[in-house]
Design a protein around this motif. Structure first.
Motif, PDB file in Angstrom:
ATOM      1  N   GLY A  18      -6.784   0.682  -8.072  1.00  0.00           N
ATOM      2  CA  GLY A  18      -7.643   0.511  -6.909  1.00  0.00           C
ATOM      3  C   GLY A  18      -6.911   0.430  -5.594  1.00  0.00           C
ATOM      4  O   GLY A  18      -7.497   0.014  -4.591  1.00  0.00           O
ATOM      5  N   ARG A  19      -5.641   0.857  -5.562  1.00  0.00           N
ATOM      6  CA  ARG A  19      -4.865   0.742  -4.327  1.00  0.00           C
ATOM      7  C   ARG A  19      -5.470   1.560  -3.191  1.00  0.00           C
ATOM      8  O   ARG A  19      -5.703   1.043  -2.096  1.00  0.00           O
ATOM      9  CB  ARG A  19      -3.424   1.191  -4.579  1.00  0.00           C
ATOM     10  CG  ARG A  19      -2.508   1.080  -3.361  1.00  0.00           C
ATOM     11  CD  ARG A  19      -1.196   1.791  -3.584  1.00  0.00           C
ATOM     12  NE  ARG A  19      -1.383   3.232  -3.733  1.00  0.00           N
ATOM     13  CZ  ARG A  19      -0.372   4.103  -3.859  1.00  0.00           C
ATOM     14  NH1 ARG A  19       0.878   3.658  -3.880  1.00  0.00           N
ATOM     15  NH2 ARG A  19      -0.615   5.391  -3.976  1.00  0.00           N
ATOM     16  N   ASP A  20      -5.707   2.825  -3.434  1.00  0.00           N
ATOM     17  CA  ASP A  20      -6.231   3.693  -2.384  1.00  0.00           C
ATOM     18  C   ASP A  20      -7.636   3.290  -1.964  1.00  0.00           C
ATOM     19  O   ASP A  20      -7.966   3.303  -0.765  1.00  0.00           O
ATOM     20  CB  ASP A  20      -6.223   5.145  -2.856  1.00  0.00           C
ATOM     21  CG  ASP A  20      -4.812   5.672  -3.081  1.00  0.00           C
ATOM     22  OD1 ASP A  20      -3.879   5.094  -2.501  1.00  0.00           O
ATOM     23  OD2 ASP A  20      -4.657   6.643  -3.851  1.00  0.00           O
ATOM     24  N   ALA A  21      -8.489   2.936  -2.931  1.00  0.00           N
ATOM     25  CA  ALA A  21      -9.851   2.512  -2.590  1.00  0.00           C
ATOM     26  C   ALA A  21      -9.829   1.244  -1.749  1.00  0.00           C
ATOM     27  O   ALA A  21     -10.584   1.112  -0.774  1.00  0.00           O
ATOM     28  CB  ALA A  21     -10.658   2.290  -3.869  1.00  0.00           C
ATOM     29  N   MET A  22      -8.952   0.315  -2.108  1.00  0.00           N
ATOM     30  CA  MET A  22      -8.839  -0.924  -1.341  1.00  0.00           C
ATOM     31  C   MET A  22      -8.337  -0.652   0.068  1.00  0.00           C
ATOM     32  O   MET A  22      -8.844  -1.220   1.049  1.00  0.00           O
ATOM     33  CB  MET A  22      -7.891  -1.885  -2.058  1.00  0.00           C
ATOM     34  CG  MET A  22      -7.812  -3.264  -1.433  1.00  0.00           C
ATOM     35  SD  MET A  22      -6.589  -4.314  -2.272  1.00  0.00           S
ATOM     36  CE  MET A  22      -7.244  -4.283  -3.946  1.00  0.00           C
ATOM     37  N   PHE A  23      -7.363   0.242   0.192  1.00  0.00           N
ATOM     38  CA  PHE A  23      -6.802   0.544   1.512  1.00  0.00           C
ATOM     39  C   PHE A  23      -7.834   1.192   2.420  1.00  0.00           C
ATOM     40  O   PHE A  23      -8.009   0.785   3.574  1.00  0.00           O
ATOM     41  CB  PHE A  23      -5.581   1.449   1.365  1.00  0.00           C
ATOM     42  CG  PHE A  23      -5.044   1.949   2.670  1.00  0.00           C
ATOM     43  CD1 PHE A  23      -4.353   1.104   3.520  1.00  0.00           C
ATOM     44  CD2 PHE A  23      -5.243   3.267   3.058  1.00  0.00           C
ATOM     45  CE1 PHE A  23      -3.864   1.561   4.740  1.00  0.00           C
ATOM     46  CE2 PHE A  23      -4.755   3.730   4.265  1.00  0.00           C
ATOM     47  CZ  PHE A  23      -4.067   2.868   5.110  1.00  0.00           C
ATOM     48  N   TRP A  24      -8.533   2.204   1.911  1.00  0.00           N
ATOM     49  CA  TRP A  24      -9.493   2.905   2.758  1.00  0.00           C
ATOM     50  C   TRP A  24     -10.718   2.040   3.052  1.00  0.00           C
ATOM     51  O   TRP A  24     -11.328   2.177   4.119  1.00  0.00           O
ATOM     52  CB  TRP A  24      -9.910   4.211   2.102  1.00  0.00           C
ATOM     53  CG  TRP A  24      -8.802   5.221   2.070  1.00  0.00           C
ATOM     54  CD1 TRP A  24      -8.119   5.675   0.978  1.00  0.00           C
ATOM     55  CD2 TRP A  24      -8.221   5.878   3.205  1.00  0.00           C
ATOM     56  NE1 TRP A  24      -7.150   6.569   1.357  1.00  0.00           N
ATOM     57  CE2 TRP A  24      -7.194   6.725   2.718  1.00  0.00           C
ATOM     58  CE3 TRP A  24      -8.465   5.840   4.580  1.00  0.00           C
ATOM     59  CZ2 TRP A  24      -6.419   7.508   3.552  1.00  0.00           C
ATOM     60  CZ3 TRP A  24      -7.687   6.623   5.414  1.00  0.00           C
ATOM     61  CH2 TRP A  24      -6.684   7.444   4.890  1.00  0.00           C
ATOM     62  N   THR A  25     -11.066   1.148   2.152  1.00  0.00           N
ATOM     63  CA  THR A  25     -12.154   0.213   2.438  1.00  0.00           C
ATOM     64  C   THR A  25     -11.754  -0.751   3.546  1.00  0.00           C
ATOM     65  O   THR A  25     -12.537  -1.038   4.459  1.00  0.00           O
ATOM     66  CB  THR A  25     -12.531  -0.567   1.173  1.00  0.00           C
ATOM     67  OG1 THR A  25     -12.928   0.346   0.156  1.00  0.00           O
ATOM     68  CG2 THR A  25     -13.676  -1.530   1.454  1.00  0.00           C
ATOM     69  N   PHE A  26     -10.520  -1.239   3.457  1.00  0.00           N
ATOM     70  CA  PHE A  26     -10.025  -2.132   4.498  1.00  0.00           C
ATOM     71  C   PHE A  26      -9.901  -1.403   5.827  1.00  0.00           C
ATOM     72  O   PHE A  26     -10.204  -1.945   6.892  1.00  0.00           O
ATOM     73  CB  PHE A  26      -8.668  -2.695   4.065  1.00  0.00           C
ATOM     74  CG  PHE A  26      -8.092  -3.715   5.017  1.00  0.00           C
ATOM     75  CD1 PHE A  26      -8.730  -4.920   5.241  1.00  0.00           C
ATOM     76  CD2 PHE A  26      -6.911  -3.460   5.691  1.00  0.00           C
ATOM     77  CE1 PHE A  26      -8.206  -5.850   6.117  1.00  0.00           C
ATOM     78  CE2 PHE A  26      -6.382  -4.380   6.562  1.00  0.00           C
ATOM     79  CZ  PHE A  26      -7.031  -5.588   6.777  1.00  0.00           C
TER      80      PHE A  26
ATOM     81  N   PHE B   4       0.813  -1.210   0.000  1.00  0.00           N
ATOM     82  CA  PHE B   4       0.000   0.000   0.000  1.00  0.00           C
ATOM     83  C   PHE B   4       0.854   1.271   0.000  1.00  0.00           C
ATOM     84  O   PHE B   4       0.390   2.321  -0.469  1.00  0.00           O
ATOM     85  CB  PHE B   4      -0.931   0.016   1.209  1.00  0.00           C
ATOM     86  CG  PHE B   4      -2.114  -0.895   1.077  1.00  0.00           C
ATOM     87  CD1 PHE B   4      -2.946  -0.826  -0.023  1.00  0.00           C
ATOM     88  CD2 PHE B   4      -2.407  -1.830   2.069  1.00  0.00           C
ATOM     89  CE1 PHE B   4      -4.049  -1.656  -0.150  1.00  0.00           C
ATOM     90  CE2 PHE B   4      -3.501  -2.674   1.955  1.00  0.00           C
ATOM     91  CZ  PHE B   4      -4.323  -2.590   0.837  1.00  0.00           C
TER      92      PHE B   4
ATOM     93  N   SER C 144      -6.671  -4.581  10.580  1.00  0.00           N
ATOM     94  CA  SER C 144      -6.547  -3.336   9.826  1.00  0.00           C
ATOM     95  C   SER C 144      -5.678  -2.314  10.543  1.00  0.00           C
ATOM     96  O   SER C 144      -4.989  -1.511   9.892  1.00  0.00           O
ATOM     97  CB  SER C 144      -7.931  -2.749   9.564  1.00  0.00           C
ATOM     98  OG  SER C 144      -8.647  -2.574  10.780  1.00  0.00           O
TER      99      SER C 144
END
Length: 293
Positions: free
Chosen positions: A123-131, A116, A170
């Protein structure tokens, strides 16, 4: 006029030199309120632990603090707790639960944090903030669905059912990602120019440079799992997988003396203190490095 001025200058210089040593004393006096406040807070913080130890060493049936300071101390209560059936097994189960979780979480969170922080993919940022948003969901809200899933996979009363659902942490990924963001990109670029693989970059650059935060995170994860009660209570339904925090609750009956309960609490705190003292210098280093660029 010249002599007068020179004399006045010399007198002023002498006065300034004489006044300089007094400045540190003033600063010391200014620190006393802060020192006194820290001392009071330290006493308030340590007092419950001291009372717990004193009550644990008080003979059964004798007055205990805060009502009255005991006249004598004994180890009989500790012996009773240590000789309880299943105590050794509960301790081993807690160590397995905590240590295995620490190792796996440190590996997976450091890998995820490196990806990250330094890798670019869609989709790196979207995946990180979703996690990261999963931190907002209380554990009690996911307890029943998680138990139903583990039960459907025959994971109840097993070590993998106890450990695996707690590995997606997380908070650990967030801490690792924020720490790795501060590492210079030139190190990773130089490793790529030299032909290092991703695994070699991770092992020779990421791991050595993140030792302070790994030690800090290891202490936190160990304390989380060692003191965990709700999930081990739900999954560990026999002495084969019952942890120490759950097992000690079986000693709490109406006939159990308060000193015995405090002895069990004191015993459960010892591993936490050992882990903290062993990794204390890494904790200090990680705090000192948070302000470095």
């Amino acid at each position: 006029m010249t002599i007068t001025r020179a004399g006045s200058v010399r007198a002023g210089t002498a006065t300034a030199k004489a006044a300089r040593p007094r400045a540190p004393k003033r600063r010391r006096w200014r620190r006393w309120p802060l020192v006194a406040l820290l001392a009071v807070l330290s006493v308030l913080t340590v007092s419950p632990f001291v009372a717990m130890v004193v009550v644990a060493l008080t003979p059964a049936g004798k007055p205990t603090v805060p009502a009255q300071w005991p006249e004598s101390l004994t180890l009989d209560n500790l012996v009773q707790v240590l000789s309880a059936s299943g105590f050794v097994g509960w301790t081993i189960n807690s160590l397995v639960y905590a240590l295995v979780s620490v190792v796996i979480i440190l590996i997976t969170s450091s890998m995820a944090g490196y990806a990250f922080a330094k890798k670019r993919f869609p989709g790196r940022d979207a995946m990180f903030w979703t996690f990261l948003a999963t931190m907002m969901v209380p554990f009690q809200a996911t307890l029943i669905p998680m138990f139903v899933l583990v039960n459907s996979l025959d994971g109840v009363d097993t070590f993998w059912g106890l450990i695996v659902p707690t590995l997606a942490n997380s908070q650990a990924v967030f801490l690792m990602r924020q720490f790795i963001l501060g590492l210079p990109d030139e190190l990773f670029d130089a490793a790529k120019v030299d032909g290092a693989s991703e695994l070699r970059v991770y092992w020779t650059i990421v791991i050595p440079l993140t030792k302070p935060i790994l030690a800090t995170l290891g202490v936190f994860v160990f304390l989380w799992h060692w003191n965990d009660f709700l999930w081990p209570l739900v999954v560990g339904q026999s002495d084969a997988t019952r942890t120490l925090t759950v097992g000690l609750t079986t000693l709490r009956t109406e006939e159990t003396q308060l000193a015995v309960l405090m002895s069990s609490a004191a015993v459960s705190v010892i591993p936490c203190l050992l882990v903290f003292f062993l990794l204390q210098r890494y904790l200090v280093n990680s705090i000192a490095m948070t302000g470095l660029k």
